[in-house]
Design a protein around this motif. Sequence first.
Motif, PDB file in Angstrom:
ATOM      1  N   ASP A 178       0.831  -1.193   0.000  1.00 21.39           N
ATOM      2  CA  ASP A 178       0.000   0.000   0.000  1.00 21.39           C
ATOM      3  C   ASP A 178       0.868   1.246   0.000  1.00 21.39           C
ATOM      4  O   ASP A 178       1.930   1.287   0.606  1.00 21.39           O
ATOM      5  CB  ASP A 178      -0.911   0.014   1.220  1.00 21.39           C
ATOM      6  CG  ASP A 178      -1.906  -1.136   1.222  1.00 21.39           C
ATOM      7  OD1 ASP A 178      -2.308  -1.536   2.309  1.00 21.39           O
ATOM      8  OD2 ASP A 178      -2.254  -1.622   0.132  1.00 21.39           O
ATOM      9  N   ALA A 179       0.401   2.287  -0.685  1.00 18.73           N
ATOM     10  CA  ALA A 179       1.116   3.556  -0.698  1.00 18.73           C
ATOM     11  C   ALA A 179       1.093   4.164   0.696  1.00 18.73           C
ATOM     12  O   ALA A 179       0.101   4.059   1.419  1.00 18.73           O
ATOM     13  CB  ALA A 179       0.482   4.501  -1.700  1.00 18.73           C
ATOM     14  N   SER A 180       2.195   4.795   1.074  1.00 12.40           N
ATOM     15  CA  SER A 180       2.263   5.426   2.390  1.00 12.40           C
ATOM     16  C   SER A 180       1.515   6.753   2.400  1.00 12.40           C
ATOM     17  O   SER A 180       1.079   7.213   3.446  1.00 12.40           O
ATOM     18  CB  SER A 180       3.716   5.641   2.785  1.00 12.40           C
ATOM     19  OG  SER A 180       4.358   6.462   1.830  1.00 12.40           O
ATOM     20  N   GLU A 181       1.389   7.382   1.219  1.00 12.84           N
ATOM     21  CA  GLU A 181       0.702   8.668   1.104  1.00 12.84           C
ATOM     22  C   GLU A 181      -0.057   8.709  -0.217  1.00 12.84           C
ATOM     23  O   GLU A 181       0.300   8.039  -1.168  1.00 12.84           O
ATOM     24  CB  GLU A 181       1.700   9.831   1.093  1.00 12.84           C
ATOM     25  CG  GLU A 181       2.357  10.124   2.405  1.00 12.84           C
ATOM     26  CD  GLU A 181       3.246  11.340   2.305  1.00 12.84           C
ATOM     27  OE1 GLU A 181       2.745  12.450   2.584  1.00 12.84           O
ATOM     28  OE2 GLU A 181       4.420  11.166   1.958  1.00 12.84           O
ATOM     29  N   VAL A 182      -1.058   9.552  -0.243  1.00 18.17           N
ATOM     30  CA  VAL A 182      -1.770   9.833  -1.483  1.00 18.17           C
ATOM     31  C   VAL A 182      -2.300  11.263  -1.398  1.00 18.17           C
ATOM     32  O   VAL A 182      -2.695  11.726  -0.331  1.00 18.17           O
ATOM     33  CB  VAL A 182      -2.918   8.828  -1.754  1.00 18.17           C
ATOM     34  CG1 VAL A 182      -3.976   8.900  -0.657  1.00 18.17           C
ATOM     35  CG2 VAL A 182      -3.552   9.063  -3.110  1.00 18.17           C
TER      36      VAL A 182
END
Length: 184
Positions: free
Chosen positions: A133-137
């Motif tokens: 999963d991306a840590s930020e968006v």
Amino acid sequence: MPTTVHEFAWPDRVVIGTIGVPGERTFYLQVRAGKQIVSIALEKQQSAQLAEKIDEILDQLVTLEGNPFSVPTSTPIELVDNDQLETVEEQFRTGVMSLGWDPTTAQIVVEAYPIAEVEADDDGFLADDDDDDASEVLRVRMPVGTARAFAKRTREVVGAGRPICVICGHPMDADGHTCTFPEV
């Protein structure tokens, strides 16, 4: 690790801008709502494609019978933003972006994710980080008029780089240019 979402549902400002001189510019997507400002770095080509795709979506919506979302065919002059970037503190460098349309709010939706960290495994092959999963968006929603103005400004910022040599087609530097002719 939970994903940090920088969400802007109705931003006060959303622009592409640069820092640096042509040929050495860094492009930023900057969004502000009230006192919250997020700036993410992206490539010139990402900026150009984002503007192009936003205009494509808006142009398709204009053709819908009766233009139910009141999509402007040109940039509303009152939404043009030619101001410089505000203070830039880079949140992350953009890897993947997505673009969509939300008919319930009549907004263009832009999502940007950081470049994925890639490291070698024990065999020396490249492997994605264990956390898929991306840590930020960054998620930005733009009304149709704002999106049209955003695309216009972005095209202008991208086009304001180094001039192109009419002979060889390569960018010309301010300190000189030597044409490189293709071998025949």
